[in-house]
Write a protein that holds these residues in place. Structure first.
Motif, short mmCIF file in Angstrom:
data_model
loop_
_atom_site.label_atom_id
_atom_site.label_comp_id
_atom_site.label_asym_id
_atom_site.label_seq_id
_atom_site.Cartn_x
_atom_site.Cartn_y
_atom_site.Cartn_z
N SER A 13 0.83 -1.19 0.00
CA SER A 13 0.00 0.00 0.00
C SER A 13 0.87 1.24 0.00
O SER A 13 2.06 1.19 0.33
CB SER A 13 -0.90 -0.01 1.25
OG SER A 13 -1.57 1.21 1.43
N PRO A 42 1.07 -0.80 -4.95
CA PRO A 42 -0.15 -0.51 -5.70
C PRO A 42 -0.69 0.85 -5.28
O PRO A 42 -0.64 1.22 -4.10
CB PRO A 42 -1.11 -1.63 -5.27
CG PRO A 42 -0.23 -2.69 -4.69
CD PRO A 42 0.94 -1.98 -4.09
N PRO A 44 -4.07 2.65 -6.18
CA PRO A 44 -5.35 2.79 -6.87
C PRO A 44 -5.89 4.22 -6.89
O PRO A 44 -6.69 4.57 -7.75
CB PRO A 44 -6.28 1.87 -6.07
CG PRO A 44 -5.64 1.75 -4.73
CD PRO A 44 -4.17 1.80 -4.99
N SER A 62 -3.06 -0.12 -10.51
CA SER A 62 -4.10 -0.90 -9.84
C SER A 62 -5.38 -0.09 -9.79
O SER A 62 -5.38 1.13 -10.00
CB SER A 62 -3.66 -1.28 -8.42
OG SER A 62 -3.40 -0.12 -7.66
N LYS A 63 -6.47 -0.77 -9.50
CA LYS A 63 -7.78 -0.12 -9.41
C LYS A 63 -8.41 -0.42 -8.06
O LYS A 63 -8.10 -1.44 -7.43
CB LYS A 63 -8.70 -0.62 -10.54
CG LYS A 63 -8.22 -0.26 -11.93
CD LYS A 63 -9.18 -0.81 -12.99
CE LYS A 63 -8.72 -0.46 -14.40
NZ LYS A 63 -9.64 -1.01 -15.44
N SER A 75 -6.52 -9.40 -6.33
CA SER A 75 -6.34 -8.35 -7.32
C SER A 75 -4.96 -7.69 -7.20
O SER A 75 -4.30 -7.42 -8.20
CB SER A 75 -7.44 -7.29 -7.17
OG SER A 75 -7.28 -6.25 -8.10
N ARG A 76 -4.51 -7.46 -5.96
CA ARG A 76 -3.21 -6.81 -5.77
C ARG A 76 -2.07 -7.75 -6.18
O ARG A 76 -1.05 -7.29 -6.73
CB ARG A 76 -3.06 -6.37 -4.31
CG ARG A 76 -4.03 -5.27 -3.91
CD ARG A 76 -3.71 -3.95 -4.63
NE ARG A 76 -4.73 -2.95 -4.35
CZ ARG A 76 -5.70 -2.60 -5.19
NH1 ARG A 76 -5.78 -3.19 -6.38
NH2 ARG A 76 -6.58 -1.68 -4.87
N GLU A 78 -2.28 -9.93 -8.58
CA GLU A 78 -2.33 -9.87 -10.04
C GLU A 78 -1.76 -8.55 -10.56
O GLU A 78 -1.12 -8.52 -11.63
CB GLU A 78 -3.76 -10.08 -10.52
CG GLU A 78 -4.27 -11.50 -10.27
CD GLU A 78 -5.75 -11.65 -10.53
OE1 GLU A 78 -6.42 -10.62 -10.74
OE2 GLU A 78 -6.24 -12.80 -10.49
N ASP A 79 -1.98 -7.45 -9.84
CA ASP A 79 -1.39 -6.17 -10.24
C ASP A 79 0.13 -6.28 -10.31
O ASP A 79 0.76 -5.81 -11.27
CB ASP A 79 -1.77 -5.07 -9.24
CG ASP A 79 -3.24 -4.72 -9.25
OD1 ASP A 79 -3.90 -4.96 -10.28
OD2 ASP A 79 -3.74 -4.22 -8.22
N TYR A 80 0.71 -6.90 -9.30
CA TYR A 80 2.16 -7.06 -9.28
C TYR A 80 2.64 -8.00 -10.39
O TYR A 80 3.70 -7.77 -11.01
CB TYR A 80 2.62 -7.58 -7.92
CG TYR A 80 3.04 -6.47 -6.97
CD1 TYR A 80 4.18 -5.71 -7.23
CD2 TYR A 80 2.31 -6.19 -5.83
CE1 TYR A 80 4.58 -4.70 -6.37
CE2 TYR A 80 2.70 -5.18 -4.95
CZ TYR A 80 3.84 -4.44 -5.23
OH TYR A 80 4.23 -3.43 -4.38
N ARG A 82 1.32 -8.44 -13.30
CA ARG A 82 1.32 -7.69 -14.57
C ARG A 82 2.49 -6.74 -14.64
O ARG A 82 3.12 -6.58 -15.69
CB ARG A 82 0.00 -6.92 -14.71
CG ARG A 82 -1.19 -7.77 -15.14
CD ARG A 82 -2.37 -6.91 -15.54
NE ARG A 82 -2.86 -6.11 -14.40
CZ ARG A 82 -3.78 -6.53 -13.54
NH1 ARG A 82 -4.29 -7.75 -13.66
NH2 ARG A 82 -4.17 -5.75 -12.56
N HIS A 83 2.80 -6.10 -13.52
CA HIS A 83 3.88 -5.12 -13.51
C HIS A 83 5.23 -5.77 -13.81
O HIS A 83 6.05 -5.19 -14.54
CB HIS A 83 3.94 -4.41 -12.16
CG HIS A 83 5.01 -3.37 -12.07
ND1 HIS A 83 4.83 -2.09 -12.56
CD2 HIS A 83 6.28 -3.42 -11.59
CE1 HIS A 83 5.94 -1.39 -12.36
NE2 HIS A 83 6.84 -2.18 -11.78
#
Length: 392
Positions: A13, A42, A44, A62-63, A75-76, A78-80, A82-83
């Motif tokens: 965060s 992340p 958002p 992130s969203k 979701s977090r 998955e955000d990482y 992708r990054h």
């Protein structure tokens, strides 16, 4: 110092939670030592970290996510993923996770052979009823190549419950920011939140079960009957976990005690605040009330003591690892009467003056540079492993 290293530090965060504060301060100290430490998180909201940083930072796309905590954590992760989906994005000597979310992302990247391993700092271990959250927490510990801990309490827990050893790196405090000398902004802070003659007591971390908020409320309500001008300021509370049920119990307790919440009221709930405001909150407080039931280290205790503010803490680890009864007011955290006794003790002028003078001296022994130096051996070992696997 050793060879210069590029270190990716990952946290969950951009909000001012203890692990995030630690990650930023650690990275800054590593940069001061000549390394390149880049903090990732992340973001958002798109607002960036809760304070300006003296180290490189990366906002991971992130969203906002509603619904259960499991959906947010998934979701977090998955955000990482992708990054760090390409070898170019993974161009670091060391990867360092500071939470279960980032540990799981790095574990998956290792299995995809995009990285060759990672270091993990375990700030504390939660008890999750949800099996998926429990699995993610365990995986982020078992899959790490090296484990670090901020206190002996959790290092011993890792050996006992996971069979994993962890090196203890401790915590630090920024003595350039946190100090006892009043600042002009302190008066503005007092006016902004309607803080009167007091006494003012400070609780950090919002209303959470592990922060022992219900017993703090009970003790403060009793003190308020003796000190009608007393105020309790509750700062912070940003969290990925769902504390709604416990917070509802806290609101009910406040209502039963007749404690109004709001600016200038008996209880002032600020929510998250900029780090620049925290020294003022500490200095305006008669004491920090922090009888936490389960804590990684208690970073805010060092911050308060650096500002000359006495701390009321649980008389148990991790606090007893770096404090003695001569440094702070120890209490039985399960006993609201004991917390009330400490609130009363903080009003004693002689005791308050003694603890106010002792705090800065103790805090001075906990610099971030020394903390950063304790990380270097783990980083070097991880870097050598990554290089050996890369050459194989």
């Amino acid at each position: 110092m050793g060879a210069r290293q590029r270190i990716a530090i990952l946290t969950h965060s951009t909000n001012p939670r203890g692990g995030v504060v630690h990650a930023l301060a650690l990275a800054e100290a590593l940069c001061d030592l000549g390394h390149e430490a880049v903090v990732h998180a992340p973001d958002p909201t798109g607002r960036g970290f809760f304070r300006p940083a003296r180290c490189p930072v990366v906002s991971v796309a992130s969203k906002p996510v509603g619904g259960p905590t499991t959906d947010l954590v998934r979701s977090r992760i998955e955000d990482y993923l992708r990054h760090f989906a390409t070898p170019a994005a993974c161009d670091f000597d060391v990867f360092h996770a500071h939470c279960g979310i980032t540990g799981n992302a790095l574990a998956t990247l290792a299995r995809r052979r995009l990285i060759h391993g990672f270091v993990r700092t375990v700030h504390h271990i939660d008890s999750f009823a949800d099996p998926q959250l429990a699995h993610w927490q365990d995986r982020a510990i078992f899959d790490a190549n090296r484990l670090l801990g901020v206190s002996r309490l959790w290092a011993e827990c890792l050996v006992r419950d996971y069979g994993r050893a962890a090196e203890i790196v401790g915590n630090g405090v920024d003595l350039d920011l946190y100090g006892p000398e009043p600042a002009a902004e302190d008066a503005d802070l007092r006016a902004r939140w309607g803080l009167g003659a007091g006494p003012v007591f400070l609780s950090v971390g919002g209303f959470e079960e592990r922060k022992n908020s219900l017993r703090i409320i009970e003790a403060f309500a009793a003190l308020r009957a003796e000190e009608p001008a007393a105020q309790l300021v509750v700062v912070g509370g940003a969290s990925l976990l769902d504390h709604a049920a416990y917070q509802a119990r806290c609101r009910a307790a406040l209502d039963r005690a007749g404690l109004e919440v709001g600016i200038g009221r008996a209880v002032v709930q600020t929510g998250p605040v900029p780090q620049a405001a925290m020294p003022g909150f500490y200095r305006l407080a008669r004491a920090l009330v922090f009888p936490s039931l389960r804590e990684g280290f208690g970073l805010c205790v060092l911050e308060a003591m650096a500002c000359g503010t006495p701390a009321i803490v649980a008389g148990q680890p991790p606090f007893t690892e770096y404090l003695t009864p001569d440094d702070a007011l120890f209490v039985d955290p399960e006993n609201a009467g004991a917390i009330l006794g400490a609130l009363r003790a903080a009003l004693d002028p002689t005791l308050h003056a003694y603890l106010s003078g002792a705090g800065p001296r103790l805090a001075a022994g906990h610099g971030w540079r020394a903390c950063a130096e304790r990380h270097l051996a783990a980083y070097a070992a991880c870097s050598r492993r990554m290089q050996a696997l890369s050459d194989a």
